[in-house]
Scaffold this motif. Structure first.
Motif, PDB file in Angstrom:
ATOM      1  N   UNK A  23      61.025  17.835  91.104  1.00 39.70           N
ATOM      2  CA  UNK A  23      61.582  19.070  90.974  1.00 39.70           C
ATOM      3  C   UNK A  23      63.194  19.097  91.059  1.00 39.70           C
ATOM      4  N   UNK A  24      63.456  18.444  92.058  1.00 40.96           N
ATOM      5  CA  UNK A  24      65.007  18.505  92.438  1.00 40.96           C
ATOM      6  C   UNK A  24      65.766  17.694  91.356  1.00 40.96           C
ATOM      7  N   UNK A  25      65.164  17.085  90.394  1.00 35.07           N
ATOM      8  CA  UNK A  25      66.086  16.340  89.539  1.00 35.07           C
ATOM      9  C   UNK A  25      66.357  16.923  88.119  1.00 35.07           C
ATOM     10  N   UNK A  26      65.416  18.106  87.970  1.00 34.52           N
ATOM     11  CA  UNK A  26      65.307  18.699  86.942  1.00 34.52           C
ATOM     12  C   UNK A  26      66.820  19.583  86.653  1.00 34.52           C
ATOM     13  N   UNK A  27      67.597  18.874  85.387  1.00 34.96           N
ATOM     14  CA  UNK A  27      68.757  19.590  85.332  1.00 34.96           C
ATOM     15  C   UNK A  27      68.720  21.161  84.896  1.00 34.96           C
ATOM     16  N   UNK A  28      67.452  21.687  84.495  1.00 36.71           N
ATOM     17  CA  UNK A  28      67.598  22.991  84.007  1.00 36.71           C
ATOM     18  C   UNK A  28      66.547  24.058  84.932  1.00 36.71           C
ATOM     19  N   UNK A  29      66.243  23.561  86.072  1.00 35.52           N
ATOM     20  CA  UNK A  29      65.340  24.258  87.003  1.00 35.52           C
ATOM     21  C   UNK A  29      64.127  24.773  86.200  1.00 35.52           C
ATOM     22  N   UNK A  30      63.708  23.838  85.571  1.00 38.86           N
ATOM     23  CA  UNK A  30      62.188  24.188  84.723  1.00 38.86           C
ATOM     24  C   UNK A  30      60.863  24.113  85.562  1.00 38.86           C
ATOM     25  N   UNK A  31      60.947  23.201  86.788  1.00 38.68           N
ATOM     26  CA  UNK A  31      59.861  22.977  87.268  1.00 38.68           C
ATOM     27  C   UNK A  31      59.659  23.953  88.648  1.00 38.68           C
ATOM     28  N   UNK A  32      58.410  24.297  88.956  1.00 38.23           N
ATOM     29  CA  UNK A  32      58.439  25.035  90.471  1.00 38.23           C
ATOM     30  C   UNK A  32      56.950  24.563  91.011  1.00 38.23           C
TER      31      UNK A  32
END
Length: 64
Positions: A23-32
């Protein structure tokens, strides 16, 4: 890369007993992730860059 691909969480590979490191590597904050449950992906935000796939230690994230 095809636009109809989706990022899928393979539940049989995801231990779901810790904070998801991808989750912390997603550049667009698409994961929760809620608690220690399986992560979810907002495909409206996901740019299919593959960073989370490469970072997932159990290979539970795949593009299908």
């Amino acid at each position: 890369m095809s636009n109809d691909l989706k990022l899928v969480v393979k539940l049989n590979r995801c231990p779901q007993n810790h904070p998801c490191p991808a989750i912390r590597v997603c550049p667009v904050d698409a994961m929760r992730q809620i608690g220690y449950g399986a992560p979810t992906v907002d495909m409206d935000k996901c740019i299919k860059c593959g960073k989370c796939i490469r970072f997932c230690p159990t290979r539970a994230l795949v593009l299908e």
